[in-house]
Structure formats: C-alpha cells, structure tokens
Motif scaffolding. Structure first.
Motif, PDB file in Angstrom:
ATOM      1  N   ILE A   7      55.415  54.238  61.276  1.00  0.00           N
ATOM      2  CA  ILE A   7      55.575  52.923  60.649  1.00  0.00           C
ATOM      3  C   ILE A   7      54.964  51.844  61.536  1.00  0.00           C
ATOM      4  CG2 ILE A   7      57.256  51.164  59.952  1.00  0.00           C
ATOM      5  CD1 ILE A   7      59.044  53.449  58.937  1.00  0.00           C
ATOM      6  N   GLU A   8      55.183  51.940  62.845  1.00  0.00           N
ATOM      7  CA  GLU A   8      54.588  50.975  63.783  1.00  0.00           C
ATOM      8  C   GLU A   8      53.062  51.019  63.709  1.00  0.00           C
ATOM      9  OE1 GLU A   8      55.788  48.505  65.843  1.00  0.00           O
ATOM     10  OE2 GLU A   8      57.603  48.888  64.687  1.00  0.00           O
ATOM     11  N   ARG A   9      52.489  52.234  63.674  1.00  0.00           N
ATOM     12  CA  ARG A   9      51.031  52.358  63.562  1.00  0.00           C
ATOM     13  C   ARG A   9      50.528  51.710  62.280  1.00  0.00           C
ATOM     14  NH1 ARG A   9      51.670  57.598  65.321  1.00  0.00           N
ATOM     15  NH2 ARG A   9      51.539  58.376  63.205  1.00  0.00           N
ATOM     16  N   ALA A  10      51.212  51.959  61.173  1.00  0.00           N
ATOM     17  CA  ALA A  10      50.801  51.378  59.894  1.00  0.00           C
ATOM     18  C   ALA A  10      50.893  49.857  59.945  1.00  0.00           C
ATOM     19  CB  ALA A  10      51.667  51.930  58.762  1.00  0.00           C
ATOM     20  N   ASP A  11      51.920  49.333  60.610  1.00  0.00           N
ATOM     21  CA  ASP A  11      52.036  47.883  60.771  1.00  0.00           C
ATOM     22  C   ASP A  11      50.847  47.327  61.551  1.00  0.00           C
ATOM     23  OD1 ASP A  11      54.360  47.400  59.370  1.00  0.00           O
ATOM     24  OD2 ASP A  11      55.659  47.401  61.130  1.00  0.00           O
ATOM     25  N   ARG A  12      50.485  47.989  62.650  1.00  0.00           N
ATOM     26  CA  ARG A  12      49.383  47.506  63.488  1.00  0.00           C
ATOM     27  C   ARG A  12      48.056  47.541  62.744  1.00  0.00           C
ATOM     28  NH1 ARG A  12      51.985  50.477  67.707  1.00  0.00           N
ATOM     29  NH2 ARG A  12      50.503  52.161  67.429  1.00  0.00           N
ATOM     30  N   LYS A  57      54.424  44.181  69.311  1.00  0.00           N
ATOM     31  CA  LYS A  57      55.694  44.211  68.575  1.00  0.00           C
ATOM     32  C   LYS A  57      55.962  42.862  67.895  1.00  0.00           C
ATOM     33  CE  LYS A  57      59.422  44.627  71.067  1.00  0.00           C
ATOM     34  NZ  LYS A  57      60.474  45.180  71.920  1.00  0.00           N
ATOM     35  N   ARG A  58      55.492  41.779  68.512  1.00  0.00           N
ATOM     36  CA  ARG A  58      55.768  40.434  67.987  1.00  0.00           C
ATOM     37  C   ARG A  58      54.594  39.817  67.221  1.00  0.00           C
ATOM     38  NH1 ARG A  58      58.398  41.357  72.507  1.00  0.00           N
ATOM     39  NH2 ARG A  58      60.523  40.627  72.714  1.00  0.00           N
ATOM     40  N   TRP A  59      53.454  40.463  67.238  1.00  0.00           N
ATOM     41  CA  TRP A  59      52.244  39.887  66.670  1.00  0.00           C
ATOM     42  C   TRP A  59      52.282  39.905  65.145  1.00  0.00           C
ATOM     43  CZ3 TRP A  59      48.745  36.865  68.594  1.00  0.00           C
ATOM     44  CH2 TRP A  59      47.505  36.722  67.985  1.00  0.00           C
ATOM     45  N   GLN A  60      52.002  38.784  64.532  1.00  0.00           N
ATOM     46  CA  GLN A  60      51.891  38.593  63.087  1.00  0.00           C
ATOM     47  C   GLN A  60      53.079  39.142  62.293  1.00  0.00           C
ATOM     48  OE1 GLN A  60      47.921  39.968  61.969  1.00  0.00           O
ATOM     49  NE2 GLN A  60      47.194  37.899  62.328  1.00  0.00           N
ATOM     50  N   PRO A  61      54.281  38.647  62.557  1.00  0.00           N
ATOM     51  CA  PRO A  61      55.447  39.150  61.825  1.00  0.00           C
ATOM     52  C   PRO A  61      55.383  38.862  60.323  1.00  0.00           C
ATOM     53  CG  PRO A  61      56.043  37.240  63.148  1.00  0.00           C
ATOM     54  CD  PRO A  61      54.641  37.615  63.523  1.00  0.00           C
ATOM     55  N   GLN A  62      54.766  37.739  59.925  1.00  0.00           N
ATOM     56  CA  GLN A  62      54.684  37.434  58.497  1.00  0.00           C
ATOM     57  C   GLN A  62      53.760  38.412  57.780  1.00  0.00           C
ATOM     58  OE1 GLN A  62      55.365  34.899  60.653  1.00  0.00           O
ATOM     59  NE2 GLN A  62      57.290  34.617  59.589  1.00  0.00           N
ATOM     60  N   VAL A  63      52.676  38.807  58.437  1.00  0.00           N
ATOM     61  CA  VAL A  63      51.759  39.780  57.833  1.00  0.00           C
ATOM     62  C   VAL A  63      52.484  41.106  57.632  1.00  0.00           C
ATOM     63  CG1 VAL A  63      49.648  41.120  58.213  1.00  0.00           C
ATOM     64  CG2 VAL A  63      49.695  38.689  58.762  1.00  0.00           C
ATOM     65  N   ARG A  64      53.252  41.534  58.643  1.00  0.00           N
ATOM     66  CA  ARG A  64      54.017  42.778  58.534  1.00  0.00           C
ATOM     67  C   ARG A  64      55.019  42.705  57.389  1.00  0.00           C
ATOM     68  NH1 ARG A  64      54.988  45.502  64.172  1.00  0.00           N
ATOM     69  NH2 ARG A  64      53.346  44.549  65.359  1.00  0.00           N
ATOM     70  N   ARG A  66      55.049  40.742  54.769  1.00  0.00           N
ATOM     71  CA  ARG A  66      54.399  40.672  53.459  1.00  0.00           C
ATOM     72  C   ARG A  66      53.928  42.053  53.023  1.00  0.00           C
ATOM     73  NH1 ARG A  66      50.374  37.081  54.387  1.00  0.00           N
ATOM     74  NH2 ARG A  66      48.889  38.739  54.829  1.00  0.00           N
ATOM     75  N   ARG A  67      53.305  42.818  53.925  1.00  0.00           N
ATOM     76  CA  ARG A  67      52.829  44.162  53.575  1.00  0.00           C
ATOM     77  C   ARG A  67      53.985  45.092  53.238  1.00  0.00           C
ATOM     78  NH1 ARG A  67      49.943  47.084  57.367  1.00  0.00           N
ATOM     79  NH2 ARG A  67      48.950  48.222  55.704  1.00  0.00           N
TER      80      ARG A  67
END
Length: 184
Positions: free
Chosen positions: A7-12, A76-83, A85-86
């Motif tokens: 899940i972390e990889r998919a978020d990145r 871990k903290r980068w672009q929380p809104q993008v995460r 929304r996806r």
C-alpha cells in the motif's frame, strides 16, 4: 508487513511531484511539518544540533542509516491530499488491482481438488475491497487480516467469477507470497 508495504508503494507511485532530494531540502520540509528541530531529531534519531547543522548546510551528508530514516519520514508525510484523494477514488469508484504470485489454497466440495498451488494472478478488485483494505490498515489490522480481505476478493472475482462458477468454494487462503503489488 507485505501488504502494508504494498500500500505504501502504491501511495508513493501516485505522487504528482517528487519529494525533496537534498538533505537540506528534506530537513527543511520535516521542520515545516513537525515544527521544531527537537521534534525532527526525535523522529530521525539524532540530536537537535545535528538537525540544525543539516538545515544550515554545515553537514552535507548524513550517515546511511540516518539518511534512510530522513527519506522515510519525508515520504510518509509527502502529499497527504494526493494520497487521500487516490484512496477515496479507489474505495468509491475505481477499485484496486492486486498482482501477486502466491500459493492459493481453498476449501472445496468433496470430489474436487483443493490442493494449494502457486499462481501468478493480476486481479482488479471492486471498490468495496479497496475500502475494506484501507479501513483495516487505518485500524491497525495485521498483515494476516489484510490478506484475508484480498483472499475474499480473489474468491469472489477470480475463482467464482462474480457468481458464475465454483459456487461450492468456501474459504480461500493466500500463503507463501513471493511478491504482492497493489495499484489504484
């Protein structure tokens, strides 16, 4: 923690902009996020003085283990809104694609084979499974509990083809995962 990592990889992979790459840029970002050198120092396991040296550029490079902690903290903290929304889109309309090579076993009626075997599968699961997976992760579910959610999705979508076949199939289990990748 294979599924948590997937899940972390998919978020990145969904970042719209790359996070800062330089040590000074990463420390600057963490200082904005956490508020103080002391908080950043606690997060990455160094002294506040070291954090300030990184910020000023007096130290250009951190030890390898500290650099890895800094990179993880930033990502871990980068672009929380993008995460968010996806994830919201996957949980409501898009669903989630699971690619794996693992041993699948299942409980089947007498007279049929239920021997587990390795399969390489890429299956698109409906939004309901994405929602359940994200909720389980946020609630602190174990990797085994999250595997069960994916196994239920595979049972419904792949093995039973949405109710068109293998209706006597009850439990599906995922074991011995070689790799697992998620995309949403």
């Amino acid at each position: 923690m294979e599924i948590h990592d997937a899940i972390e990889r998919a978020d990145r992979e969904g970042f719209t902009r790359e996070p800062p790459k330089t040590l000074k840029g990463q420390i600057g970002y963490l200082l904005k996020q956490l508020g103080s050198a002391k908080a950043v120092a606690q997060e990455i396991g160094v002294t506040a003085d070291s954090v300030n040296r990184y910020r000023r550029g007096a130290r250009k490079h951190a030890r390898a283990d500290v650099a890895a902690k800094i990179d993880d903290a930033v990502r871990k903290r980068w672009q929380p809104q993008v995460r968010k929304r996806r994830q919201r889109q996957a949980a409501t309309t898009g669903g989630i694609t699971v690619e794996t090579r693992a041993r699948f076993g299942y409980t089947a009626p007498i007279g049929t084979t239920d021997d587990g075997r390795f399969r390489r599968l890429t299956v698109h699961l409906p939004p309901e499974y994405a929602r359940r997976l994200f909720e389980a992760r946020d609630a602190g579910a174990s990797d085994q509990q999250m595997r069960q959610i994916i196994a239920e999705g595979f049972k419904d979508v792949y093995f039973q083809d949405g109710g068109a076949r293998a209706m006597g199939l009850s439990d599906v289990a995922i074991n011995d995962i070689d790799y697992l990748d998620l995309d949403y």
